[in-house]
Design a protein around this motif. Sequence first.
Motif, PDB file in Angstrom:
ATOM      1  N   GLY A  17       0.809  -1.209   0.000  1.00  0.00           N
ATOM      2  CA  GLY A  17       0.000   0.000   0.000  1.00  0.00           C
ATOM      3  C   GLY A  17       0.843   1.259   0.000  1.00  0.00           C
ATOM      4  N   ILE A  18       1.894   1.278   0.808  1.00  0.00           N
ATOM      5  CA  ILE A  18       2.760   2.455   0.887  1.00  0.00           C
ATOM      6  C   ILE A  18       3.492   2.683  -0.428  1.00  0.00           C
ATOM      7  N   ILE A  19       4.032   1.622  -1.016  1.00  0.00           N
ATOM      8  CA  ILE A  19       4.750   1.776  -2.290  1.00  0.00           C
ATOM      9  C   ILE A  19       3.799   2.254  -3.386  1.00  0.00           C
ATOM     10  N   LEU A  22       3.100   6.035  -2.765  1.00  0.00           N
ATOM     11  CA  LEU A  22       4.230   6.923  -3.034  1.00  0.00           C
ATOM     12  C   LEU A  22       4.582   6.961  -4.517  1.00  0.00           C
ATOM     13  N   GLU A  23       4.558   5.803  -5.165  1.00  0.00           N
ATOM     14  CA  GLU A  23       4.904   5.769  -6.591  1.00  0.00           C
ATOM     15  C   GLU A  23       3.830   6.473  -7.418  1.00  0.00           C
ATOM     16  N   TYR A  24       2.564   6.254  -7.084  1.00  0.00           N
ATOM     17  CA  TYR A  24       1.476   6.922  -7.801  1.00  0.00           C
ATOM     18  C   TYR A  24       1.549   8.427  -7.583  1.00  0.00           C
ATOM     19  N   GLU A 171       7.289  10.900   5.180  1.00  0.00           N
ATOM     20  CA  GLU A 171       7.104  11.169   3.764  1.00  0.00           C
ATOM     21  C   GLU A 171       5.627  11.146   3.386  1.00  0.00           C
ATOM     22  N   ILE A 172       4.877  10.221   3.957  1.00  0.00           N
ATOM     23  CA  ILE A 172       3.440  10.153   3.692  1.00  0.00           C
ATOM     24  C   ILE A 172       2.745  11.411   4.208  1.00  0.00           C
ATOM     25  N   ASN A 177      -0.743  15.452  -1.315  1.00  0.00           N
ATOM     26  CA  ASN A 177      -1.840  14.793  -2.026  1.00  0.00           C
ATOM     27  C   ASN A 177      -2.148  13.397  -1.493  1.00  0.00           C
ATOM     28  N   ILE A 178      -1.545  13.003  -0.352  1.00  0.00           N
ATOM     29  CA  ILE A 178      -1.862  11.729   0.295  1.00  0.00           C
ATOM     30  C   ILE A 178      -2.523  12.004   1.637  1.00  0.00           C
ATOM     31  N   THR A 179      -3.680  11.409   1.864  1.00  0.00           N
ATOM     32  CA  THR A 179      -4.363  11.489   3.152  1.00  0.00           C
ATOM     33  C   THR A 179      -4.364  10.102   3.776  1.00  0.00           C
ATOM     34  N   LEU A 180      -3.841   9.982   4.988  1.00  0.00           N
ATOM     35  CA  LEU A 180      -3.837   8.709   5.719  1.00  0.00           C
ATOM     36  C   LEU A 180      -4.877   8.769   6.818  1.00  0.00           C
TER      37      LEU A 180
END
Length: 543
Positions: A17-19, A22-24, A171-172, A177-180
């Motif tokens: 999920g993390i990869i 981050l890649e997307y 980093e997340i 543009n990433i919401t956790l």
Amino acid sequence: MDNRIFDLCIIGSGPAGIITALEYSKLNPEKTILLVEYGKSDTVKNPLDDSIIISNLTNHHPVYECTNKKFGGSSETWGGRCVMYDEVDFIDRPIINNGCTWDLDLFEEVKKYLSQTAAYFECGEAKFNLNQIDKFEKTRIADDFDSENISDSVVERWSMPTRFGIRYRKEIFANKNITLIEGYEARSFEKPIADGKVSLLELVDWDNKVKQIEARDFVIAAGAQESTRLLLRNLQLFKNLNDVPHSLGKYYQGHLSGKIASVQFYGNPKKTDYAFLRDDDGIYLRRRFQFKADYLIENNLLNTAIWLDNPLYYDPKHGSGAMSFMYMAMITPFLGKKLAPPAIADSITKGKVENLDKHLLNIIKGFPFSISKPAIIFFKRFMLKRKLPGVFLYSPENKYALHFHSEQIPYEGNTITLSEDGDKLLINYTLTDDDINSVIALHKELDQSLQKSGCGKLEYWFPEADLFNEIKKMSRDGIHQSGTTRIANSAEKGVVDRNLKIFGTANIYVCSSSVFPTSGQANPTFFLGAFAVRLAHELTYKK
């Protein structure tokens, strides 16, 4: 979190999920990503794991040794071993009962993403054969080793080990543009419309509060067990097909693993590569015996790796004060949990607490090296950034235990299913006779090859008549989960297509080792990372 429509919703925040996130994000800096994690940072016990029932605890680890439901997922207790799959894993063979539903073209395609994958795992260059590395080219594991059927040049590479939750949390969070969100279970998808698209997903938090998520694409990366559970609960996703894929929840597999013999090398013990090598970047590498594809196919045997190992820690007959000291540390309740994850600790101690007086005698006889060697190992293993991955002790007798790690047949009777009320996840898991007999046959081939070249010989720990039952007793998995949502070219053969998209849908994907139809000799973590990188590219450039 607002009510916006996300471009991508990823369920599960383990390495896959993390990869993927981050890649997307790198490829699509303007698009929005929601990363949904069921576990919480302080999670110890949780309702999902408590609802899993395993039928065979002899061959399958208990639930809490198999999963980690928190940010970082399985990497929380992962040893850091990065291993590649092999060509033979993508070739259908009689022994796997037509269970190879992926192919060599897919293997070659995924390999294009290995460099990016190695960067995420921090394991150096994506070179998994010593003959690709100048300083090790044409070197041997021991004096006089030579075999037409067995390679000694394939290696495993080791990460820091990278704890993805610790390594990538900043980093997340720094990525705009990433919401956790944590503490949410993905529960229900809406039915796909005629073209297969799904827009809504219902989440439920630990207090049973419901939240709806809208996204353009979904990736299920919740680990093999929970990814399978989610699909079993959402059979409406297959309404555009004639039926639910037959293979969903079936062919659950892992690896056979253990020790039944030692190798006695005849040459100079100082020339034996018994422990770790390091490349020019300081990355730890380790050799493995692996059987060549032509030999496996011709003899209808399963892909297997065998590597040099220590004697059994719990048996004081090894006479090593350092090993006895480390064994006693591992069985100390508080300290043992700090030194190794439960499954790894169990592989060392076998749950045995015995012969403490004899272990103490070994420590006294070996003093001060009984203490100094573990102290040096402790420093290298816990105090350095690039940590020592494991402990392998030199044998002046040039004699080492052999650890086998073998492919398991995709057996339809090994299943993950829901209970009748849908509340429990039932795991039915066993070993087949062919799984075990292949391990025995490959040890015999290794023995014959060593003797033929004058390199050494195997010394079995059990009478030949007892090998089958001993292997069946010692082999325990449930950590390297695969097979239950397997890749195929059609819904008649599998659950997802070669791009990991669920058959019958247009925008839901599974990125889990559950999509691997064969288990090979490798643990799946690294290769799954390569699929995650590839999926991020597929989502970016799909038509």
